[in-house]
Design an enzyme around this catalytic site. Structure first.
Site, PDB file in Angstrom:
ATOM      1  N   SER A  18      34.645  44.294  34.965  1.00 16.50           N
ATOM      2  CA  SER A  18      35.285  43.115  34.374  1.00 16.50           C
ATOM      3  C   SER A  18      34.404  42.377  33.368  1.00 16.50           C
ATOM      4  CB  SER A  18      35.709  42.141  35.479  1.00 16.50           C
ATOM      5  OG  SER A  18      34.590  41.695  36.213  1.00 16.50           O
ATOM      6  N   LYS A  23      37.794  33.959  40.557  1.00 20.11           N
ATOM      7  CA  LYS A  23      37.015  33.761  39.333  1.00 20.11           C
ATOM      8  C   LYS A  23      37.340  32.426  38.675  1.00 20.11           C
ATOM      9  CE  LYS A  23      36.562  38.720  38.351  1.00 20.11           C
ATOM     10  NZ  LYS A  23      36.960  39.828  37.479  1.00 20.11           N
TER      11      LYS A  23
END
Length: 812
Positions: A682, A725
């Site tokens: 990511s 996140k």
């Protein structure tokens, strides 16, 4: 495998284990249990080397920490055959006695005994007297065994006849019920003829004692407790306790039968219980086999074959209890209420198997207790952290010494019902070794199609687990086998927002710690701004475990002052005086607070402890086009960085800047906090943004964090952990984020407060990312080599605010 030490005359550094009330002889297999830390360490050291250990009896069994003066100098060297943990402190050991040996010198006494030992050789004697004594001792031992009703007299005696006289005397001595001193004297008798003479005397004396005891019993008229014994001199009668008749223990057998009848055992278990009762009736009551048989029957009887808790059916009451105990966690609460609603329509629904996945401290384990209270069931918890033996789950077969059921059956017995809430905690912390894979054994437990007939090796009959509500907790799914995950309904529990933590602290943590520290509710005034400062500057976590720890620290300090100044003392904690309780702040947002920088981008990561914010720094140095990555990056993240670098090389060629990158410069990417491992794809768009910012000398906006996988063509692919996140970014004060467009569905789980306070950009390509992240357009970038010293001294433009016209919410 045989070690040279086993046949050496002098053995150096052999670990010594002192034994209580036990003398081990050569040529014998002996089981025993050790629990002293020094003995356990000596055992572990012996296993590391050659499995050879020195065993000697201690003179006084009541001494907990014997010194060398408390231990007999003559003992045996023994080979460790098998070890097994019986509980947290004790270890079961089976050894084979090898040779007599004497301690010459104690080489060390801490942390365990290590000695210099010398082998003591047996003196063999093949004289006629020795042969005659050998036969006589065998006959007396056979008589002794018959008195004690040993189950296999003939097989034991015939096996002894095939052994050498010196071995026979040791084996017989190990079977006699003698005082410790007498056994030690026999062990210390090295001459085999003298040992046979001593055994002859001891056996004659023991048999005479039994006959004297019988006459005393007969004089009192206690014929009811006697049995028949056939010896060499015709029929004799000997007292109870030496043999067994069925009428000796009618109460115990009848009591077991009554308990079996009341236990409600299924047909197969009932059949096994009846067979064990029949066997028990034919056994001597003091025999080891009878003890094994009784233990097995006790386990069968004590299991809740039919007993169930009466469930609560009131949905409103269950919802009230769940809300009382936990703030948020709406998905889990909804799932429990759905199950209770199904129970009102279906009498026998399949058991629930929930998998709660989340960072430490978010309330997974405590949620199990709350669910049990809401449903009216009993609650049991089994921690699987560190479990590496399949037998911990399925149990040991009864053929092993000290066998017992697995932890699943043990916990069901502790619950006392067949439908408890069963919490399997930390399932991702299990491991495996040569003893089997406990995760594979759990598959049967957690499979609704199979767990109605769970087979424990010790119980050896099916037990129905289908009505148990299993709750499995884990921090991450990677260590858990995929088939095991497929058997669970996974519910992810994300971290909490700052506002949620504030509410949890006010409603639950502060009242709980105030009460547990004996403070009156009015003794502690903890203001909301003070709590908010604790959350921001003293904790950095997805859950609230450290937050509770800091509140506990405040309570301890106030308790001390209350004791010093009186119970009427009151204190109010504010942001100004908070440091006097907790010290200087532990965390700061230095990276976020700085101005925009060239080559520095903020990425969002997801770990087992929740969401994290990572800073990606890049720099260029004169070289030959090499690409370096540091910061303990995992293999997947390194591949993602290579893909980002390849994309950048294509991009700069397209835009006509830094075309000589591969000839003149090396690029170095570093992610600070190098001690922390980092993994996953990511970070692709973050790394690409950092490199392009470096090469174009356009700063990256520090107000924005990003996550997404990059392809070589510049497409942005979806990633996991979006909620965690974004919560981490929000926690660090970031109010703008870039995520892949394909992660739009994940935004449904984002708290409303976070959506209101953050601008979330959904992107499909790297061009969109760069337009949002760089403070100037790429068209303004100077071709490589045009930067002057004057330009480099110019201050970079200040961080821009939110994009014009873009308020909090979504933008793409």
């Amino acid at each position: 495998m045989t070690d040279a030490n086993e046949h050496a005359e002098v053995i150096r550094n052999i670990p010594l284990i002192p034994l209580r009330d036990l003398v081990v002889f050569p040529s014998t297999l002996v089981p025993f249990i050790i629990g002293r830390p020094s003995s356990v360490q000596a055992l572990e050291k012996a296993l590391e080397k050659d499995g050879l250990v020195f065993l000697s009896a201690q003179m006084d069994p009541n001494v907990n920490n014997p010194t060398p003066k408390d231990i007999y100098s003559l003992g045996v060297t023994a080979k460790i055959i098998r070890t097994a943990k019986s509980d947290d402190q004790n270890t079961k050991v089976i050894v084979e006695g090898k040779r007599r040996a004497r301690v010459i010198e104690y080489l060390s006494t801490v942390p365990y005994y290590q000695v210099l030992a010398k082998i003591v050789k047996d003196t063999e004697d093949r004289s006629p007297e020795a042969k005659e004594l050998h036969k006589r001792v065998l006959g007396l031992f056979e008589e002794y065994l018959k008195i004690h009703q040993s189950a296999n007299v003939d097989s034991i005696v015939s096996a002894l006849k095939d052994n050498a006289p010196e071995r026979v005397s040791d084996i017989i001595a190990s079977h006699l019920y003698l005082p410790l001193e007498e056994k030690q004297n026999i062990l210390e008798t090295v001459n085999s003829l003298e040992r046979l003479r001593r055994l002859n005397f001891v056996l004659e004396n023991e048999i005479l004692k039994l006959r004297t005891r019988f006459k005393h019993e007969m004089a009192k008229g206690s014929r009811r407790k006697t049995g028949v014994y056939g010896g060499d001199q015709g029929q004799k009668v000997f007292p109870a306790g030496l043999n067994y008749r069925k009428e000796d223990q009618p109460n115990e057998i009848d009591e077991l039968k009554q308990k079996i009848a009341k236990a409600g055992l299924p047909p197969d278990a009932l059949d096994k219980a009846q067979k064990e009762i029949d066997r028990l009736e034919t056994m001597p009551p003091m025999s080891a086999e009878a003890t094994v048989c009784r233990n097995y029957l006790d386990w069968l009887i004590s299991l809740p074959w039919t007993k169930k808790s009466r469930e609560k059916r009131d949905l409103k009451d269950a919802e009230r209890i769940l809300n009382e105990d936990h703030f948020g966690l709406e998905k889990v609460k909804e799932r429990i209420l759905e199950y209770l609603a199904i129970r009102q329509l279906v009498k026998q629904p399949k058991g629930v198997i929930l998998g709660l996945l989340g960072a430490p401290g978010v309330g997974k384990s405590s949620l199990g207790k709350s669910i049990a209270r809401a449903t009216g069931r009993r609650f049991v918890r089994l921690s699987l952290g560190g479990v590496r033996d399949e037998a911990e789950v399925r149990g040991h077969r009864r053929t092993y010494i000290g066998a017992y059921p697995g932890r699943i059956i043990q916990m069901i017995k502790r619950a006392g019902t067949k439908n408890p809430v069963f919490l399997l905690d930390e399932v991702d912390k299990m491991s495996m070794d040569f003893r089997g894979d406990p995760a594979s054994a759990l598959m049967e437990v957690l499979d609704p199609e199979q767990n109605n007939a769970f087979l424990d090796h010790y119980i050896d009959t099916d037990f129905d687990l289908s009505q148990v509500m299993f709750i499995v907790t884990a921090n991450q799914t990677e260590p858990i086998p995929r088939p095991l995950i497929d058997r669970m309904e996974i519910i992810r529990i994300p971290g909490y927002t700052e506002d949620e933590k504030l509410q949890i602290a006010k409603r639950f943590l502060v009242p709980k710690q105030t009460k547990s520290h004996g403070l009156a509710p009015s003794a502690l005034g903890l203001s909301d701004p003070a709590l908010a400062k604790i959350i921001r500057e003293y904790t950095k976590e997805a859950g609230v475990r450290n937050l509770e720890r800091e509140i506990t620290t405040i309570c301890r300090k106030i308790v001390k002052r209350v004791v010093d100044r009186g119970r009427d003392h009151r204190e109010r904690v504010t942001p100004r005086n908070l440091e006097s309780y907790l010290g200087i702040p532990k965390f700061r947002r230095s990276e976020i607070d700085r101005k925009d920088e060239i080559g520095v981008a903020i990425g969002m990561a997801w770990t087992e402890t929740g969401g994290e914010i990572l800073t990606f720094e890049s720099t260029k140095i004169h070289g030959k086009g090499n690409f370096t990555l540091t910061g303990q990056l995992g293999a997947i993240m390194q591949e993602s960085a290579q893909a980002a670098f390849s994309f950048v090389r294509g991009k700069i060629y397209e835009l006509s800047f830094a075309r000589d990158l591969h000839k003149n410069f090396d690029i170095h990417i570093h992610v600070p906090e190098g001690a922390t491992p980092k993994e996953g794809p990511s970070a692709g768009i973050t790394i690409a943004t950092s490199i392009i910012s470096l090469l174009t000398e356009i700063p990256v906006a520090k107000k924005i964090a990003m996550t997404g996988e990059i392809t070589l063509k510049g497409k942005v692919l979806p990633v996991g952990g979006i909620k965690e996140k974004l919560l981490a970014a929000h926690r660090e004060g970031i109010r703008e984020a870039v995520i892949p467009l394909d992660n739009r569905a994940d935004l449904k789980d984002i708290p409303k407060l976070l959506k209101q306070e953050m601008v979330i950009h959904l992107v499909e390509t790297m061009d969109q990312v760069l337009k949002l992240a760089l403070i100037r357009d790429l068209a303004d970038a100077k071709p490589a080599g045009e930067t002057t010293a004057e330009d480099s001294r110019k201050e970079t433009p200040p961080a821009t605010g939110e994009a014009e016209g873009a308020g909090p919410g979504l933008a793409h």
